[in-house]
Design a protein around this motif. Structure first.
Motif, PDB file in Angstrom:
ATOM      1  N   ARG A  27      -3.134   5.622  10.341  1.00  0.00           N
ATOM      2  CA  ARG A  27      -4.172   5.675   9.314  1.00  0.00           C
ATOM      3  C   ARG A  27      -3.906   4.587   8.263  1.00  0.00           C
ATOM      4  O   ARG A  27      -3.494   4.873   7.140  1.00  0.00           O
ATOM      5  CB  ARG A  27      -4.235   7.060   8.675  1.00  0.00           C
ATOM      6  CG  ARG A  27      -4.791   8.096   9.648  1.00  0.00           C
ATOM      7  CD  ARG A  27      -4.839   9.471   9.038  1.00  0.00           C
ATOM      8  NE  ARG A  27      -5.553  10.362   9.947  1.00  0.00           N
ATOM      9  CZ  ARG A  27      -6.778  10.822   9.758  1.00  0.00           C
ATOM     10  NH1 ARG A  27      -7.448  10.472   8.683  1.00  0.00           N
ATOM     11  NH2 ARG A  27      -7.354  11.621  10.634  1.00  0.00           N
ATOM     12  N   PRO A  28      -4.140   3.340   8.640  1.00  0.00           N
ATOM     13  CA  PRO A  28      -3.835   2.236   7.722  1.00  0.00           C
ATOM     14  C   PRO A  28      -4.884   2.071   6.629  1.00  0.00           C
ATOM     15  O   PRO A  28      -6.010   2.565   6.722  1.00  0.00           O
ATOM     16  CB  PRO A  28      -3.838   1.023   8.654  1.00  0.00           C
ATOM     17  CG  PRO A  28      -4.810   1.394   9.733  1.00  0.00           C
ATOM     18  CD  PRO A  28      -4.646   2.873   9.940  1.00  0.00           C
ATOM     19  N   ALA A  29      -4.488   1.380   5.586  1.00  0.00           N
ATOM     20  CA  ALA A  29      -5.396   1.003   4.507  1.00  0.00           C
ATOM     21  C   ALA A  29      -4.973  -0.381   4.022  1.00  0.00           C
ATOM     22  O   ALA A  29      -3.840  -0.818   4.247  1.00  0.00           O
ATOM     23  CB  ALA A  29      -5.331   2.015   3.368  1.00  0.00           C
ATOM     24  N   LEU A  30      -5.892  -1.061   3.375  1.00  0.00           N
ATOM     25  CA  LEU A  30      -5.610  -2.378   2.802  1.00  0.00           C
ATOM     26  C   LEU A  30      -5.615  -2.273   1.282  1.00  0.00           C
ATOM     27  O   LEU A  30      -6.553  -1.718   0.695  1.00  0.00           O
ATOM     28  CB  LEU A  30      -6.674  -3.388   3.231  1.00  0.00           C
ATOM     29  CG  LEU A  30      -6.429  -4.174   4.517  1.00  0.00           C
ATOM     30  CD1 LEU A  30      -7.667  -4.983   4.874  1.00  0.00           C
ATOM     31  CD2 LEU A  30      -5.233  -5.100   4.363  1.00  0.00           C
ATOM     32  N   ILE A  31      -4.569  -2.792   0.657  1.00  0.00           N
ATOM     33  CA  ILE A  31      -4.503  -2.786  -0.800  1.00  0.00           C
ATOM     34  C   ILE A  31      -4.066  -4.168  -1.288  1.00  0.00           C
ATOM     35  O   ILE A  31      -3.552  -4.971  -0.520  1.00  0.00           O
ATOM     36  CB  ILE A  31      -3.519  -1.729  -1.333  1.00  0.00           C
ATOM     37  CG1 ILE A  31      -2.085  -2.069  -0.910  1.00  0.00           C
ATOM     38  CG2 ILE A  31      -3.904  -0.334  -0.856  1.00  0.00           C
ATOM     39  CD1 ILE A  31      -1.026  -1.197  -1.573  1.00  0.00           C
ATOM     40  N   ARG A  32      -4.277  -4.418  -2.578  1.00  0.00           N
ATOM     41  CA  ARG A  32      -3.705  -5.605  -3.201  1.00  0.00           C
ATOM     42  C   ARG A  32      -2.290  -5.236  -3.661  1.00  0.00           C
ATOM     43  O   ARG A  32      -2.103  -4.255  -4.378  1.00  0.00           O
ATOM     44  CB  ARG A  32      -4.558  -6.071  -4.376  1.00  0.00           C
ATOM     45  CG  ARG A  32      -5.949  -6.540  -3.939  1.00  0.00           C
ATOM     46  CD  ARG A  32      -6.500  -7.575  -4.878  1.00  0.00           C
ATOM     47  NE  ARG A  32      -7.886  -7.901  -4.602  1.00  0.00           N
ATOM     48  CZ  ARG A  32      -8.299  -8.753  -3.663  1.00  0.00           C
ATOM     49  NH1 ARG A  32      -7.401  -9.355  -2.882  1.00  0.00           N
ATOM     50  NH2 ARG A  32      -9.582  -8.991  -3.484  1.00  0.00           N
ATOM     51  N   VAL A  74       3.830   0.664  -4.136  1.00  0.00           N
ATOM     52  CA  VAL A  74       2.686   1.004  -4.982  1.00  0.00           C
ATOM     53  C   VAL A  74       2.106   2.360  -4.607  1.00  0.00           C
ATOM     54  O   VAL A  74       1.699   3.144  -5.478  1.00  0.00           O
ATOM     55  CB  VAL A  74       1.617  -0.102  -4.887  1.00  0.00           C
ATOM     56  CG1 VAL A  74       0.375   0.298  -5.666  1.00  0.00           C
ATOM     57  CG2 VAL A  74       2.158  -1.412  -5.421  1.00  0.00           C
ATOM     58  N   CYS A  75       2.065   2.670  -3.319  1.00  0.00           N
ATOM     59  CA  CYS A  75       1.495   3.950  -2.888  1.00  0.00           C
ATOM     60  C   CYS A  75       2.355   5.123  -3.359  1.00  0.00           C
ATOM     61  O   CYS A  75       1.838   6.129  -3.859  1.00  0.00           O
ATOM     62  CB  CYS A  75       1.341   3.973  -1.374  1.00  0.00           C
ATOM     63  SG  CYS A  75       0.180   2.741  -0.748  1.00  0.00           S
ATOM     64  N   TYR A 236      -5.081   5.050   1.111  1.00  0.00           N
ATOM     65  CA  TYR A 236      -3.731   5.155   1.676  1.00  0.00           C
ATOM     66  C   TYR A 236      -3.351   6.599   2.007  1.00  0.00           C
ATOM     67  O   TYR A 236      -2.544   6.846   2.894  1.00  0.00           O
ATOM     68  CB  TYR A 236      -2.709   4.547   0.711  1.00  0.00           C
ATOM     69  CG  TYR A 236      -2.345   5.439  -0.459  1.00  0.00           C
ATOM     70  CD1 TYR A 236      -1.190   6.222  -0.432  1.00  0.00           C
ATOM     71  CD2 TYR A 236      -3.156   5.504  -1.597  1.00  0.00           C
ATOM     72  CE1 TYR A 236      -0.864   7.044  -1.501  1.00  0.00           C
ATOM     73  CE2 TYR A 236      -2.827   6.312  -2.654  1.00  0.00           C
ATOM     74  CZ  TYR A 236      -1.683   7.090  -2.613  1.00  0.00           C
ATOM     75  OH  TYR A 236      -1.368   7.902  -3.660  1.00  0.00           O
ATOM     76  N   ASP A 237      -3.944   7.579   1.287  1.00  0.00           N
ATOM     77  CA  ASP A 237      -3.608   8.982   1.510  1.00  0.00           C
ATOM     78  C   ASP A 237      -4.780   9.803   2.026  1.00  0.00           C
ATOM     79  O   ASP A 237      -4.697  11.025   2.115  1.00  0.00           O
ATOM     80  CB  ASP A 237      -3.067   9.611   0.226  1.00  0.00           C
ATOM     81  CG  ASP A 237      -4.053   9.534  -0.942  1.00  0.00           C
ATOM     82  OD1 ASP A 237      -5.146   8.945  -0.766  1.00  0.00           O
ATOM     83  OD2 ASP A 237      -3.721  10.046  -2.028  1.00  0.00           O
TER      84      ASP A 237
END
Length: 386
Positions: A27-32, A74-75, A236-237
């Motif tokens: 379950r990926p996510a993209l963040i800065r 960060v997460c 992310y969650d």
């Protein structure tokens, strides 16, 4: 759909501060990287709690951005500040990237294709009231359908649809997306006043910070009856970002927000479409769910999203003609597929009904999504065909 790994590599190459996170496997996510977003009233408390990592605090409409040093996770930091229970202590989130094109998790499912001219939508003479639809997207390019409208003349240069932002002499992958979405709205609400805000680049990528600040400006000084968000992301969650949630809540109960369900053919919640206060829209292909469309308990409606026809930009791309037909020469019209384009149909129907019958946008939305008048499908919600 495109090679997703290749698309991801292009995104990361263009956005050097972006990173893929995957706290939950699969379950990926993209963040800065190295950025935290905090709702304005929580900014001082959050800054104090992360002071050993905080390099700078940047305040702005609706949200503050904390830039971090020493490379903390960060997460994990966002989760710690928010709290582990069902009720968050602080409204804190990583700065998620949002997408509105044939990238990974959102936007159109394929490339636009040239189309023959479509008759311009004509407002009915008996509209009972003015209705404003805000479109947070790639901006708006000149087009015969709206070049003469007062609202188009009032748009600022920063909200123009930029065709070649990377200056590679080829149109960006999502050039014209906002212009296309605007045309779909007008086809169903010809008298609507459009308020375009550019929150995505020509590559179809933006971030939560840009969306929240655009929403804050809408709440503070520009009233919109309907807001169209043909964009979104996974978090992310897999929980809603409290920063984005609060920005949408600040619009108030008079404003209806409609957002695309995303194009991953998945039931994983896609935000902000999965918010209870937002109408999440999936795509139909005829009577069935489009193969690319997301679905799930959180989807409220489904509308046609395959080979939708609308207004588009003008350009001649680099691909050569095939059998006498130029596949990327556009003369102001195109067809495109994706939940991005099912969404403005629903937004347009709500705005059109509100204008025609002098209804509040919320009342019009209840009518459009009335389950006693329209069929419903599990995981797709109310089926809307016209």
């Amino acid at each position: 759909m495109f090679d997703q790994q290749a698309v991801l590599e292009r995104v990361l190459a263009r956005h050097r501060d972006a990173v893929v996170v995957e706290p939950v496997p699969g379950r990926p996510a993209l963040i800065r990287r190295d950025q935290l977003l905090v709702a304005g009233h929580d900014a001082a408390a959050a800054e104090d709690l992360v002071r050993r990592w905080c390099d700078a605090r940047e305040d702005g409409p609706g949200v503050a951005r904390l830039r971090l040093r020493a490379k903390p996770d960060v997460c994990e930091l966002a989760a710690e500040l928010a709290g582990d229970g069902p009720h968050r202590r602080l409204a804190v989130a990583p700065n998620h990237l949002v997408h509105g094109q044939p990238l990974w998790w959102s936007g159109p499912a394929d490339r636009p294709r040239p189309a023959s001219p479509i008759p311009a939508p004509r407002p009915a003479a008996d509209a009972c009231r003015d209705v404003t639809v805000a479109i947070l997207d790639t901006g708006l390019a000149p087009h015969p359908w709206f070049e003469g409208a007062d609202w188009f003349g009032e748009r600022s240069a920063e909200d123009a649809d930029v065709l070649d932002a990377d200056l590679d002499r080829a149109p960006d992958a999502q050039a014209g997306h906002g212009t296309f979405v605007a045309g779909v709205v007008l086809r169903h609400a010809p008298a609507a006043r459009l308020l375009a805000r550019r929150v995505l680049g020509g590559d179809g990528v933006g971030d939560e910070l840009g969306v929240v600040r655009a929403l804050a400006r809408l709440a503070e000084r520009d009233h919109a009856d309907v807001v169209n968000l043909s964009l979104g992301c996974h978090t992310y969650d897999d929980r809603p970002s409290p920063v984005l949630s609060r920005a949408i809540a600040a619009l108030g109960r008079r404003t209806v927000v409609v957002a695309c369900a995303g194009n991953a053919a998945s039931d994983r919640p896609f935000w902000p479409a999965a918010l209870k206060s937002v109408i999440g829209v999936a795509a139909l292909d005829g009577d069935d769910r489009a193969w690319f469309s997301n679905y799930g308990w959180w989807v409220d409606a489904a509308a046609p999203g395959v080979e939708v026809a609308s207004s588009f930009v003008r350009y001649d791309g680099p691909r050569p003609p095939v059998d006498g037909a130029d596949p990327d020469r556009f003369d102001g019209f195109a067809t495109w597929s994706g939940t991005s384009f099912a969404t403005p149909m629903v937004a347009g129907l709500i705005a059109g009904l509100a204008a025609a019958e002098d209804l509040a946008a919320v009342t019009a939305a209840d009518r459009v999504l009335d389950q006693t008048r329209r069929p419903t499908r599990p995981d797709l919600g109310v089926i809307i065909r016209s």
